[in-house]
Design a protein around this motif. Structure first.
Motif, PDB file in Angstrom:
ATOM      1  N   GLU A 197       0.811  -1.226   0.000  1.00 43.99           N
ATOM      2  CA  GLU A 197       0.000   0.000   0.000  1.00 43.99           C
ATOM      3  C   GLU A 197       0.841   1.272   0.000  1.00 43.99           C
ATOM      4  N   ARG A 198       2.146   1.150   0.191  1.00 45.22           N
ATOM      5  CA  ARG A 198       2.966   2.351   0.312  1.00 45.22           C
ATOM      6  C   ARG A 198       3.901   2.572  -0.880  1.00 45.22           C
ATOM      7  N   GLU A 199       3.821   1.726  -1.883  1.00 43.81           N
ATOM      8  CA  GLU A 199       4.748   1.798  -3.006  1.00 43.81           C
ATOM      9  C   GLU A 199       4.799   3.179  -3.647  1.00 43.81           C
ATOM     10  N   ARG A 200       3.671   3.749  -3.958  1.00 40.42           N
ATOM     11  CA  ARG A 200       3.663   4.953  -4.774  1.00 40.42           C
ATOM     12  C   ARG A 200       4.103   6.205  -4.050  1.00 40.42           C
ATOM     13  N   TRP A 201       3.979   6.237  -2.716  1.00 40.74           N
ATOM     14  CA  TRP A 201       4.317   7.487  -2.034  1.00 40.74           C
ATOM     15  C   TRP A 201       5.456   7.366  -1.033  1.00 40.74           C
ATOM     16  N   ALA A 202       5.833   6.164  -0.655  1.00 37.32           N
ATOM     17  CA  ALA A 202       6.836   6.050   0.414  1.00 37.32           C
ATOM     18  C   ALA A 202       8.102   5.323   0.004  1.00 37.32           C
ATOM     19  N   ASN A 203       8.191   4.827  -1.198  1.00 38.50           N
ATOM     20  CA  ASN A 203       9.327   3.996  -1.581  1.00 38.50           C
ATOM     21  C   ASN A 203      10.385   4.719  -2.391  1.00 38.50           C
ATOM     22  N   TYR A 204      10.334   6.020  -2.434  1.00 35.68           N
ATOM     23  CA  TYR A 204      11.234   6.764  -3.306  1.00 35.68           C
ATOM     24  C   TYR A 204      11.913   7.887  -2.530  1.00 35.68           C
ATOM     25  N   VAL A 205      13.196   8.044  -2.783  1.00 38.34           N
ATOM     26  CA  VAL A 205      13.997   9.077  -2.135  1.00 38.34           C
ATOM     27  C   VAL A 205      14.308  10.157  -3.167  1.00 38.34           C
ATOM     28  N   PRO A 206      13.842  11.400  -2.984  1.00 40.45           N
ATOM     29  CA  PRO A 206      14.224  12.466  -3.916  1.00 40.45           C
ATOM     30  C   PRO A 206      15.748  12.595  -3.976  1.00 40.45           C
ATOM     31  N   THR A 207      16.307  12.502  -5.184  1.00 39.08           N
ATOM     32  CA  THR A 207      17.752  12.318  -5.332  1.00 39.08           C
ATOM     33  C   THR A 207      18.303  13.171  -6.464  1.00 39.08           C
ATOM     34  N   ILE A 208      19.421  13.829  -6.211  1.00 42.63           N
ATOM     35  CA  ILE A 208      20.243  14.413  -7.271  1.00 42.63           C
ATOM     36  C   ILE A 208      21.337  13.387  -7.546  1.00 42.63           C
ATOM     37  N   LEU A 209      21.179  12.652  -8.621  1.00 39.97           N
ATOM     38  CA  LEU A 209      21.964  11.441  -8.858  1.00 39.97           C
ATOM     39  C   LEU A 209      23.462  11.699  -8.835  1.00 39.97           C
ATOM     40  N   GLY A 210      23.908  12.736  -9.533  1.00 39.01           N
ATOM     41  CA  GLY A 210      25.339  12.984  -9.652  1.00 39.01           C
ATOM     42  C   GLY A 210      26.004  13.484  -8.396  1.00 39.01           C
ATOM     43  N   GLU A 211      25.202  13.882  -7.393  1.00 39.47           N
ATOM     44  CA  GLU A 211      25.761  14.301  -6.111  1.00 39.47           C
ATOM     45  C   GLU A 211      25.638  13.210  -5.057  1.00 39.47           C
ATOM     46  N   ARG A 212      24.634  12.362  -5.215  1.00 45.76           N
ATOM     47  CA  ARG A 212      24.454  11.285  -4.245  1.00 45.76           C
ATOM     48  C   ARG A 212      25.507  10.195  -4.424  1.00 45.76           C
ATOM     49  N   TYR A 213      25.861   9.897  -5.680  1.00 44.39           N
ATOM     50  CA  TYR A 213      26.838   8.854  -5.984  1.00 44.39           C
ATOM     51  C   TYR A 213      27.913   9.396  -6.931  1.00 44.39           C
ATOM     52  N   ASP A 214      28.961   8.592  -7.075  1.00 48.30           N
ATOM     53  CA  ASP A 214      29.989   8.845  -8.096  1.00 48.30           C
ATOM     54  C   ASP A 214      29.794   7.960  -9.315  1.00 48.30           C
ATOM     55  N   ALA A 215      29.037   6.894  -9.150  1.00 46.94           N
ATOM     56  CA  ALA A 215      28.771   5.954 -10.243  1.00 46.94           C
ATOM     57  C   ALA A 215      27.483   5.217  -9.936  1.00 46.94           C
ATOM     58  N   PHE A 216      26.917   4.574 -10.954  1.00 43.97           N
ATOM     59  CA  PHE A 216      25.616   3.926 -10.792  1.00 43.97           C
ATOM     60  C   PHE A 216      25.531   2.727 -11.713  1.00 43.97           C
ATOM     61  N   LEU A 217      25.078   1.588 -11.160  1.00 44.10           N
ATOM     62  CA  LEU A 217      24.861   0.378 -11.943  1.00 44.10           C
ATOM     63  C   LEU A 217      23.366   0.153 -12.077  1.00 44.10           C
ATOM     64  N   TRP A 218      22.932  -0.081 -13.311  1.00 39.41           N
ATOM     65  CA  TRP A 218      21.509  -0.151 -13.630  1.00 39.41           C
ATOM     66  C   TRP A 218      21.144  -1.510 -14.201  1.00 39.41           C
ATOM     67  N   PHE A 219      20.037  -2.082 -13.691  1.00 37.64           N
ATOM     68  CA  PHE A 219      19.524  -3.351 -14.177  1.00 37.64           C
ATOM     69  C   PHE A 219      18.010  -3.210 -14.337  1.00 37.64           C
ATOM     70  N   ALA A 220      17.547  -3.203 -15.572  1.00 33.82           N
ATOM     71  CA  ALA A 220      16.120  -2.973 -15.818  1.00 33.82           C
ATOM     72  C   ALA A 220      15.266  -4.044 -15.151  1.00 33.82           C
ATOM     73  N   GLY A 221      15.588  -5.304 -15.361  1.00 32.63           N
ATOM     74  CA  GLY A 221      14.867  -6.416 -14.750  1.00 32.63           C
ATOM     75  C   GLY A 221      15.776  -7.199 -13.842  1.00 32.63           C
ATOM     76  N   THR A 222      15.293  -7.531 -12.662  1.00 35.40           N
ATOM     77  CA  THR A 222      16.121  -8.235 -11.677  1.00 35.40           C
ATOM     78  C   THR A 222      15.332  -9.387 -11.067  1.00 35.40           C
ATOM     79  N   ARG A 223      16.054 -10.267 -10.354  1.00 36.26           N
ATOM     80  CA  ARG A 223      15.389 -11.408  -9.722  1.00 36.26           C
ATOM     81  C   ARG A 223      15.838 -11.551  -8.276  1.00 36.26           C
ATOM     82  N   ALA A 224      15.057 -12.269  -7.510  1.00 36.53           N
ATOM     83  CA  ALA A 224      15.323 -12.446  -6.087  1.00 36.53           C
ATOM     84  C   ALA A 224      16.609 -13.231  -5.872  1.00 36.53           C
ATOM     85  N   LEU A 225      17.320 -12.876  -4.792  1.00 34.67           N
ATOM     86  CA  LEU A 225      18.504 -13.664  -4.442  1.00 34.67           C
ATOM     87  C   LEU A 225      18.084 -15.017  -3.881  1.00 34.67           C
ATOM     88  N   ARG A 226      19.088 -15.858  -3.565  1.00 33.21           N
ATOM     89  CA  ARG A 226      18.837 -17.250  -3.165  1.00 33.21           C
ATOM     90  C   ARG A 226      19.204 -17.442  -1.687  1.00 33.21           C
TER      91      ARG A 226
END
Length: 419
Positions: free
Chosen positions: A371-400
Motif C-alpha cells: 500500500e505504500r509503493e507509490r508514495w513512500a518507496n522513493y527518495v528524492p535524489t540528485i543522482l550525480g551528487e548522491r553517488y559517483d557511479a551507478f549500476l543499472w539493471f532494468a529487470g532483476t530477480r530475487a537472491l537465493r
C-alpha cells in the motif's frame, strides 16, 4: 517533466561482464574507501555485481577488507572462515539467525566468501583480506562475546562486563522493552556500558569492537522509540567509526570496500534525508577521507522479484517488484538506458541534466508493504551528487537465501523499511 533520453544514451555504458568495470576501477585508484550500494536487500543482480566489482578491487587494486551492513559477531565467524581458520564460509553464513537472515545468509554471499577464502589461501596470513560487520544491532550477542573472552583471557576485567550484562537481563533481549523502559527513567545501563568500554578498550581488538557495538546499540535502542533522525544517525555514525577503526587496524595503506544499502552508501546531502536531519555513511566517508578519496556506487532496478518480508519479523518471501512509478529515475532509465548499464559520473566540469535534476529514486528495504509503493518507496535524489557511479539493471530477480523461502504469487509493492 524533463526528458533525458539523449543524454542517458550518451553516458550509459553497456554492462555485459566484469571486464566492463575497468573504468570504475580506474576511478577507484585513489580511493581509501569504495562504498557499493544496493536498491534492495534481496536482489540477485545487486549482490552478484557488487561481488564482481569487489573481486576486481581486491585482486587488481589491493583493497584490504570488505565491511558490510551486518553484525560484528556474525561477520567475525565469516572472517575466520575466509582466512582459513574456520569451517567453510557457507557453514558460518547459515548460522545468521537474526531477522532478516537472508541479507547475508544467501548463496550469492557464499559464492563471494568462498572465492575470498581461495584468494587468501594463496597469500601470507598478514596479507589476508578480511570480512567484517559494521552494524549496531548485536547488543546481547556482543555482550556474550565479551564475557566469554574476558573469562578466558582477562578475568580481572570480567566484573565490569558482567555488571553491564546483568543490567540488560530484565529486558529479555528485547530492544523495544529496553527503549520504552528508558523513556520514563534515566538510562539505567548507559553508565555501566561506558565503564565496561573504558575497561576493555586497550585489550583485544575484537573485544573492544564488541564493546563499541554494545555502547552504540544501547544508545540506538534508547533513542529509537522517540522517533526522529537521532537513532538513524547513531547507527550510521557507528558504522563510520567502525570503518575508521578497521582501517587503522589494517595499517596506514589499508583500503576498504563497504557493502550497504543505497540509503547508507549515498550522500544524504543530495537527498531529502538531509532535510530530515539525517547523515549517511557515504556522507561521513566523504567528510572523513575527502571526496576525491571516496567512491560511492549506487544501484537501481525497474522491475523483477525481490526477497523481503511483509512486516518486520515476517517470513521472507520472493515477491514481485512492479514497474517503477512515473517520473522516477527508474522510469527514465527504463526508457533510455541499456537493460544493464554502468554510469560513471564526471568528477569535474559540466554535467548533463540527468545528474543535476532531482528525481524520485526507488529504495526497497527488508519490509515490503504494497500500500505504500507509490508514495513512500522513493527518495528524492540528485543522482550525480548522491553517488559517483551507478549500476543499472532494468529487470532483476530475487537472491537465493540459505534458509527456507516462502514464495508469494501476488504482485506486491515496496516500502523502504529496515535499510
Amino acid at each position: 517533466m524533463i526528458r533525458f533520453g539523449d543524454e542517458v544514451a550518451s553516458i550509459a555504458r553497456p554492462l555485459r561482464d566484469p571486464g566492463d568495470l575497468e573504468i570504475l576501477l580506474d576511478r577507484a585508484d585513489g580511493a581509501k574507501a569504495v562504498l557499493i550500494g544496493e536498491a534492495t536487500h534481496g536482489t540477485h543482480e545487486f549482490y552478484e555485481w557488487r561481488a564482481a566489482l569487489t573481486r576486481r578491487l581486491i585482486e587488481e587494486r589491493g583493497f584490504s577488507f570488505v565491511a558490510v551492513e551486518g553484525d560484528w559477531p556474525d561477520c567475525e565467524r565469516v572472517n575466520a572462515a575466509v582466512r582459513g581458520g574456520g569451517p567453510d564460509p557457507r557453514d558460518a553464513l547459515v548460522r545468521y539467525d537474526r531477522w532478516p537472515t537472508w541479507m547475508w545468509a544467501n548463496e550469492e554471499t557464499v559464492d563471494f566468501t568462498r572465492w575470498l577464502r581461495g584468494f587468501n589461501e594463496r597469500r601470507a596470513p598478514d596479507d589476508h583480506v578480511g570480512f567484517h560487520g559494521l552494524d549496531v544491532y548485536s547488543l546481547w550477542q556482543s555482550m556474550r562475546e565479551i564475557l566469554t573472552w574476558l573469562r578466558e583471557h582477562d578475568p580481572d576485567l570480567a566484573p565490569a562486563a558482567l555488571d553491564a550484562y546483568r543490567c540488560f537481563e530484565p529486558y529479555n533481549e528485547d530492544p523495544n522493552a529496553y527503549g520504552w523502559a528508558n523513556q520514563f527513567v534515566p538510562a539505567a545501563c548507559e553508565d555501566k556500558v561506558v565503564r565496561m568500554l573504558a575497561a576493555v578498550k586497550d585489550r583485544d581488538f575484537g573485544v573492544w569492537q564488541n564493546a563499541e557495538v554494545v555502547a552504540g546499540a544501547e544508545s540506538y535502542y534508547r533513542t529509537m522509540v522517540r522517533g526522529g533522525p537521532d537513532a538513524w544517525n547513531i547507527r550510521d555514525r557507528h558504522m563510520d567509526q567502525t570503518l575508521d577503526r578497521l582501517l587503522r587496524r589494517y595499517g596506514p595503506s589499508a583500503r576498504a570496500v563497504v557493502w550497504a544499502h543505497n540509503t547508507h552508501v549515498g550522500d544524504a546531502r543530495a537527498t531529502d534525508q538531509a532535510g530530515y536531519g539525517e547523515v549517511t555513511l557515504g556522507q561521513l566517508a566523504r567528510e572523513r577521507f575527502g571526496a576525491g578519496r571516496t567512491l560511492l556506487v549506487g544501484f537501481g532496478t525497474h522491475h523483477g522479484t525481490v526477497v523481503a518480508g511483509s512486516e518486520w519479523g515476517a517470513p521472507m518471501e520472493a515477491m514481485g517488484v512492479p514497474g517503477a512509478r512515473p517520473g522516477s529515475l527508474e522510469e527514465v532509465l527504463q526508457a533510455a538506458a541499456p537493460p544493464e548499464a554502468l554510469f560513471v559520473f564526471p568528477a569535474r566540469g559540466p554535467r548533463p541534466d540527468l545528474l543535476t535534476t532531482e528525481l524520485p529514486h526507488r529504495a526497497i528495504g527488508v519490509v515490503f508493504r504494497p500500500e505504500r509503493e507509490r508514495w513512500a518507496n522513493y527518495v528524492p535524489t540528485i543522482l550525480g551528487e548522491r553517488y559517483d557511479a551507478f549500476l543499472w539493471f532494468a529487470g532483476t530477480r530475487a537472491l537465493r537465501p540459505l534458509h527456507t523461502l516462502r514464495v508469494d504469487s501476488h504482485e506486491p509493492e515496496t516500502y523502504p523499511s529496515g535499510v
